[in-house]
Design a protein around this motif. Structure first.
Motif, PDB file in Angstrom:
ATOM      1  N   ASN A   1     -17.102  26.807  15.582  1.00 59.78           N
ATOM      2  CA  ASN A   1     -15.702  26.648  15.968  1.00 59.78           C
ATOM      3  C   ASN A   1     -15.276  27.769  16.904  1.00 59.78           C
ATOM      4  N   ASP A   2     -14.401  27.425  17.869  1.00 60.14           N
ATOM      5  CA  ASP A   2     -13.874  28.452  18.769  1.00 60.14           C
ATOM      6  C   ASP A   2     -12.558  29.034  18.285  1.00 60.14           C
ATOM      7  N   GLY A   3     -12.065  28.551  17.106  1.00 55.81           N
ATOM      8  CA  GLY A   3     -10.832  29.065  16.535  1.00 55.81           C
ATOM      9  C   GLY A   3      -9.583  28.349  16.989  1.00 55.81           C
ATOM     10  N   ALA A   4      -9.719  27.462  17.974  1.00 54.33           N
ATOM     11  CA  ALA A   4      -8.552  26.742  18.502  1.00 54.33           C
ATOM     12  C   ALA A   4      -8.730  25.235  18.396  1.00 54.33           C
ATOM     13  N   GLY A   5      -9.693  24.790  17.569  1.00 56.69           N
ATOM     14  CA  GLY A   5      -9.912  23.364  17.394  1.00 56.69           C
ATOM     15  C   GLY A   5     -11.073  22.812  18.196  1.00 56.69           C
ATOM     16  N   GLY A   6     -11.649  23.614  19.065  1.00 54.53           N
ATOM     17  CA  GLY A   6     -12.798  23.181  19.845  1.00 54.53           C
ATOM     18  C   GLY A   6     -14.080  23.831  19.349  1.00 54.53           C
ATOM     19  N   PHE A   7     -15.151  23.677  20.131  1.00 55.57           N
ATOM     20  CA  PHE A   7     -16.446  24.244  19.782  1.00 55.57           C
ATOM     21  C   PHE A   7     -16.919  25.185  20.879  1.00 55.57           C
ATOM     22  N   THR A   8     -17.805  26.082  20.476  1.00 59.20           N
ATOM     23  CA  THR A   8     -18.498  26.916  21.443  1.00 59.20           C
ATOM     24  C   THR A   8     -19.938  27.086  20.976  1.00 59.20           C
ATOM     25  N   GLU A   9     -20.851  27.250  21.912  1.00 58.39           N
ATOM     26  CA  GLU A   9     -22.237  27.538  21.570  1.00 58.39           C
ATOM     27  C   GLU A   9     -22.432  29.047  21.673  1.00 58.39           C
ATOM     28  N   ARG A  10     -22.303  29.699  20.528  1.00 56.41           N
ATOM     29  CA  ARG A  10     -22.381  31.154  20.486  1.00 56.41           C
ATOM     30  C   ARG A  10     -23.838  31.603  20.484  1.00 56.41           C
ATOM     31  N   VAL A  11     -24.120  32.616  21.280  1.00 52.84           N
ATOM     32  CA  VAL A  11     -25.481  33.128  21.401  1.00 52.84           C
ATOM     33  C   VAL A  11     -25.534  34.538  20.834  1.00 52.84           C
ATOM     34  N   ASN A  12     -26.396  34.737  19.827  1.00 52.99           N
ATOM     35  CA  ASN A  12     -26.675  36.068  19.298  1.00 52.99           C
ATOM     36  C   ASN A  12     -28.084  36.473  19.713  1.00 52.99           C
ATOM     37  N   LEU A  13     -28.252  37.699  20.126  1.00 51.55           N
ATOM     38  CA  LEU A  13     -29.576  38.229  20.434  1.00 51.55           C
ATOM     39  C   LEU A  13     -30.065  38.970  19.199  1.00 51.55           C
TER      40      LEU A  13
END
Length: 829
Positions: free
Chosen positions: A657-669
């Motif tokens: 979740n992006d916190g505003a109702g949408g999505f994000t593809e978060r990348v962690n190294l």
């Protein structure tokens, strides 16, 4: 250690078959039986030398056709869960299994393990979008067995993956016409018909074909049906002199399967909740596709969420192998072209803001909409929503993901002797060129909290101005809550060289290397918020405005080159006991969807198209080691090994979740390290009864985490410390029965390690009675999946990740699929 003392050891005896060579496949197939591979069977480990498993310095698991039929009733995950070191989540249904292997960090799918049929990968590059490999193909009666090869030089060849290769081997024709017809009926209105036929067509020309069609209301009732089918086959010409063969392969699929997401559960017990109607809530999905359309800058968008995970298309391939007389030289290769029209209807596990059921008043309060006295909640179709009802705001994402792929592999092999050493040398290359779209539209809706829920309308009135605001229209809460239009292309070019050596009667040594280059193209459309409905009065901003593509594209290219090296050694202590060790240094290319652009220049227009350059794109390095023992005695075979794996520079991609109702593809190294032990046992108790199973005990932790250094030292999420399978299998030729269980140990839902899921067992029962009819037979069978109706939670909310909290009134999680009884009538001739 207390957990380990409770674990029963068992296993399927092992047979190795490299997906990169077919030189001994016919002989191996002839040697194998339906239930168990003997430790003395012929194996192929990727080069031109065929060896029994006791002579092979690597770990290989086989699942026979009979075991596939018993285990694979619900999903691909149930099959893969029978293999050591693999944990697979199948709570989503038939497809899109989340596969975790060797303690490696993963968001799911098949991120470290290519899925192949007959040595040909379904897609040559993973990570062009987030769809799993298994959306492109289904299993059928044409499968002879499954091989999982891990470690050793075999994993350097073809598509390559030092973490493992999942390869289904198809049946091929023989001089005898053979076939199987099967009818299947299961609870939940499941009906399936299968057919498989193989045999000769002419001198040295053989065929094999298999297909199925099924309809299924599903183990969970959602008004969303699974239906469709597939046909696969091969046509093989075998050279009259026995020097090889040429085979044409093909597949056509037109299938849609429903996919289940996590649901709200009781926050304390994590059991299923009771809905507004007093029934236990098994799913919050329903067919809403006709209601959730909206205007866009380019027309009207209509959801097709009712079609679920839909795939239409197929592949055509060619394989060959040819020995050149007594010279020791041979050539083999594989080529494939595939084209799939694929859609993935994703149901989420909340609206991305609140994510749990709410009372009518709490829904208003959480969004600053005033009191219940000034609100009108009505069902779409008529009727007021009772004041004591619970609501659940949720999202759907229509994901359109066409994919095309070409793969080619060519291997030149040579057998020769130098002094007292027999060599089997392979020089080969691999080429893969894949392209996939990723077009996503996310929509938020409001519904009651029930099974097959009804959509809810909401209008609120300002008590001071009497101005009304339409918050939900036809159940629609947010029109166009998210938009993605990406296109990724990847070209892989690899070369490899290996030598498989036999030194004397007791020592074998393998060594090989691979070098590979990837070239990637990235295209991503930019978005803007657009007013698309200015004419309908009193709409909320979320209904009036839509996030949509504006025609501007960011484009870029990435490239990198890496190398891998593997070596293995085996020494036979006796004719029935071997010790072995192998080690490798390998790599994974980061998923192209994780590649980031450099910051845009100040003042760049929102709809400008440009190529700002790409951020760093370097390979992820994996180092592995394994040492073990193999034992094959009359009536018993067993293995035990120690495993070590380290992965550095991992680009971990999470769909959150992006916190505003949408999505994000978060990348962690991140970087991880894992240790483990693996043991297998196959014990013949009587001529008709055997005990079989396996055990994995592992510890996996983070050793690097760029976005959250506090996670360093914590356990890798969704990776249990203990996995085991154990079962009793009886077959006297007429009556057969088996009861077997898969245990998944405690594991954490996310990298912060704040929420732990308790371990669970899923037991299965299979009963059959065979009636001989001359050279033919009829088998009546009954299969019970999840015999004891275990209701454990397989995962938390992946979309919430570390933001999910424990000990509240609700917990969002995905339960194990419920018990399901299946009956089959199988005619074989």
């Amino acid at each position: 250690m207390k957990r380990i003392s409770k674990v029963m050891l068992a296993s399927v005896s092992l047979l190795a078959f490299s997906p990169t060579a077919l030189l001994a496949q016919t002989k191996a197939d002839a040697a194998s039986n339906d239930e168990q591979a003997s430790a003395e069977e012929i194996v192929v480990t990727g080069t031109s030398r065929s060896r029994i498993s006791l002579d092979t310095p690597l770990a290989v698991s086989q699942v026979s056709a009979g075991a596939l039929a018993r285990a694979g009733v619900s999903s691909q995950a149930d099959i893969l869960n029978t293999i050591p070191t693999i944990k697979a989540d199948g709570g989503g249904g038939e497809v899109a299994s989340n596969v975790f292997v060797k303690g490696l960090p993963s968001g799911g799918q098949y991120q470290f393990t290519p899925l192949m049929y007959d040595g040909i990968t379904l897609l040559s590059s993973f990570g062009l979008n987030s769809s799993a490999y298994d959306v492109y193909a289904r299993n059928d009666l044409g499968i002879q067995r499954l091989e999982f090869v891990r470690g050793g030089v075999s994993n350097l060849f073809g598509p390559g993956s030092v973490a493992g290769l999942i390869n289904y081997i198809s049946k091929t024709g023989t001089d005898k016409l053979e076939g199987t017809v099967q009818l299947e009926v299961a609870e939940g209105d499941r009906y399936r018909g299968d057919v498989a036929l193989s045999g000769p067509l002419a001198n040295n020309l053989y065929f094999s074909v298999a297909g199925f069609y099924r309809t299924d209301k599903g183990p969970l009732r959602t008004n969303l049906d699974t239906k469709g089918g597939q046909i696969r086959g091969n046509l093989e010409y075998r050279f009259a002199d026995g020097s090889g063969s040429v085979k044409v392969l093909g597949q056509y699929i037109n299938d849609q399967a429903q996919f289940y997401l996590p649901i709200p559960l009781n926050g304390t017990t994590r059991e299923r909740l009771v809905g507004n109607d007093g029934a236990s809530v098994e799913s919050v999905q329903n067919n809403f596709s006709s209601s959730l359309g909206f205007r866009t800058p380019t027309g009207t968008f209509s959801s097709e969420i009712d079609e679920g995970v839909k795939t239409k298309g197929g592949f055509i391939g060619l394989t060959f192998d040819k020995d050149f007389g007594d010279s020791g030289w041979a050539l083999n290769g594989k080529f494939k072209y595939s084209d799939y029209k694929h859609k993935f209807g994703l149901w989420s596990d909340g609206d991305g803001v609140i994510n749990v059921p709410e009372t009518l008043q709490s829904f208003l309060t959480n969004r600053g909409l005033g009191s219940l006295a000034n609100a009108s909640f009505t069902f779409v179709g008529g009727g007021a929503v009772p004041a004591n009802y619970l609501l659940f705001a949720n999202r759907i994402t229509d994901r359109i993901r066409p994919a095309t792929d070409f793969t080619g592999e060519l291997n030149l092999t040579k057998k020769l002797a130098t002094g007292g050493i027999d060599h089997a040398i392979t020089l080969g290359g691999f080429h893969g060129r894949a392209s996939a779209g990723d077009y996503n539209v996310t929509t938020t809706f409001l519904a009651e909290f029930n099974n097959t829920p009804r959509l809810v309308n909401l209008t609120v009135t300002n008590p001071l101005t009497n101005v009304q605001t339409v918050v939900s229209a036809n159940g629609l809460l947010n029109a166009g809550a998210g938009y993605v239009n990406n296109r990724h292309k990847a070209e892989r070019l690899a070369g490899y060289l290996a030598d498989q050596m036999k030194i004397g009667d007791r020592f074998n040594f393998d060594i090989g290397a691979r070098i590979e280059r990837i070239n990637g193209d990235v295209s991503r459309e930019r978005t803007s918020t657009v007013v698309t409905d200015a004419s309908t009065p009193n709409l909320s901003t979320a209904l009036r405005d839509v996030i949509w593509g504006n025609g501007g594209f960011l484009t870029g290219k990435v490239e990198t080159t890496e190398w891998a090296l593997a070596a293995g050694a085996l020494y036979k202590l006796t004719d029935r006991i071997s010790v072995y060790a192998n080690a490798s240094r390998g790599f994974f290319f980061p998923e192209l969807r994780s590649a980031g652009f450099r910051p845009l220049p100040a003042g760049t227009a929102a709809n400008a198209s440009l190529a700002p350059g790409m951020q760093s794109y370097t390979a992820e390095i994996i180092k592995q080691g394994e040492a073990g023992i193999k034992i094959s005695q009359p009536g018993i075979s067993a293995t035990a090994s120690f495993l070590y794996t380290r992965l550095d520079n991992r680009r971990q991609v999470l769909f959150v979740n992006d916190g505003a109702g949408g999505f994000t593809e978060r990348v962690n190294l991140v970087g991880t390290e894992s240790y483990g032990v693996e043991a297998t046992l196959d014990l013949k108790l009587t001529n008709a009864l055997r005990f079989s199973g396996n055990l994995t005990v592992q510890q996996a932790k983070y050793i690097a985490f760029d976005t959250t250094p506090a996670n360093i030292g914590k356990k890798v999420e969704r990776q249990p410390q203990v996995l085991y399978n154990a079962g009793l299998y009886y077959d006297d030729g007429r009556f057969d029965a088996s009861i077997f269980t898969n245990y998944t140990g405690d594991n954490f839902t996310a990298s912060a390690n704040t929420i732990e899921l308790k371990g669970w067992n899923v037991a299965n029962l299979d009963l059959g009675y065979k009636v001989p009819l001359g050279e033919s037979s009829v088998r009546l069978s009954l299969n019970v999946y999840n015999l004891f109706d275990t209701a454990a939670v397989t995962e938390g909310s992946p979309r919430q990740d570390n933001n999910q909290t424990a000990n509240g009134a609700f917990f969002v999680g995905r339960p194990v699929l419920p018990r399901r009884i299946t009956g089959r009538l199988t005619y074989s001739f």
